[in-house]
Design an enzyme around this catalytic site. Structure first.
Site, mmCIF file in Angstrom:
data_model
loop_
_atom_site.group_PDB
_atom_site.id
_atom_site.type_symbol
_atom_site.label_atom_id
_atom_site.label_comp_id
_atom_site.label_asym_id
_atom_site.label_seq_id
_atom_site.Cartn_x
_atom_site.Cartn_y
_atom_site.Cartn_z
ATOM 1 C CG ASN A 137 39.136 -21.045 -45.596
ATOM 2 O OD1 ASN A 137 39.802 -20.666 -46.544
ATOM 3 N ND2 ASN A 137 39.696 -21.502 -44.483
ATOM 4 C CD GLU A 169 39.572 -19.985 -40.367
ATOM 5 O OE1 GLU A 169 40.298 -19.406 -39.537
ATOM 6 O OE2 GLU A 169 39.826 -21.122 -40.835
ATOM 7 C CG ASN A 170 32.892 -14.741 -36.923
ATOM 8 O OD1 ASN A 170 32.820 -14.641 -35.703
ATOM 9 N ND2 ASN A 170 32.399 -13.842 -37.740
ATOM 10 C CB CYS A 184 33.641 -24.520 -46.119
ATOM 11 S SG CYS A 184 33.785 -25.540 -44.653
ATOM 12 C CD GLU A 232 35.138 -26.787 -50.032
ATOM 13 O OE1 GLU A 232 35.060 -25.907 -49.138
ATOM 14 O OE2 GLU A 232 35.920 -27.748 -49.958
ATOM 15 C CB CYS A 258 33.728 -30.446 -44.634
ATOM 16 S SG CYS A 258 32.434 -29.187 -44.699
ATOM 17 C CB CYS A 270 31.170 -28.310 -48.376
ATOM 18 S SG CYS A 270 31.706 -26.806 -47.537
#
Ligand code: THU
Length: 160
Positions: free
Chosen positions: A62, A64-65, A73, A75, A112, A115
């Site tokens: 993953n 992030e930002n 994510c 996946e 999720c 994904c």
């Protein structure tokens, strides 16, 4: 009115050592990828590793930002990595592992919804199922035989 039921077949493994050797290797790669996750906001690290029909392994984690929805994510990072670099190869297997920096993650962490949708696109494109093994940091590993097991009643290109 008619009632219908959808059932999912799961296989549950108690430890990594119970998995076939090639899946153990794939899960190990997912664990390594997980540790390279960029997760300064959620402190929840996810790693994913895909096996291609050539035997090669493609990973993702993953990312992030600070503008939260701009992150991605593990996946999807992994499957887009495979789609970008090996567009004509069949993806046979996906291993996923996740851990929190705040507590021990003992439950198997499933991909999720977004994904699942992205994964389904590639499974349908290649017309062959992608086996998925997912776990937390420790605890059971769950296997499903296909993305479709995790996304019944899916939306796809045939409706467009
Ligand atoms: N995350 C994944 O990488 N995969 C999932 O299937 C669920 C969530 C990431 C996104 C975000 O960086 C962090 O986990 C917390 O949601």
């Amino acid at each position: 009115m008619k009632k219908q039921k959808i059932e999912i077949d799961l296989e549950v493994f108690e430890t990594i050592s119970e998995l076939p050797k090639d899946i153990q290797e794939l899960m190990n790669k997912a664990q390594q990828a997980r540790e390279n996750a960029y997760a300064p906001y959620s402190h929840f690290r996810v790693g994913a590793a895909l096996r291609l029909s050539s035997g090669q392994i493609v990973t993702g984690n993953n990312q992030e930002n600070a503008a939260f929805p701009s992150g991605l994510c593990a996946e999807r990072v992994a499957i887009f990595n495979a789609g970008a670099n090996f567009p004509n190869q069949i993806i046979t297997t996906l291993a996923i592992t996740a851990r929190s920096e705040n507590q021990l993650t003992t439950e198997a962490i499933a991909p999720c919804g977004a994904c699942r949708q992205s994964l389904s696109e590639y499974e349908k494109k290649q017309k062959s199922p992608i086996e998925i093994y997912f776990m937390g940091e420790t605890g059971n590993i769950i296997k499903v035989a296909s993305v479709m097991d995790l996304l019944p009643l899916s939306f796809d290109a045939k409706y467009l």
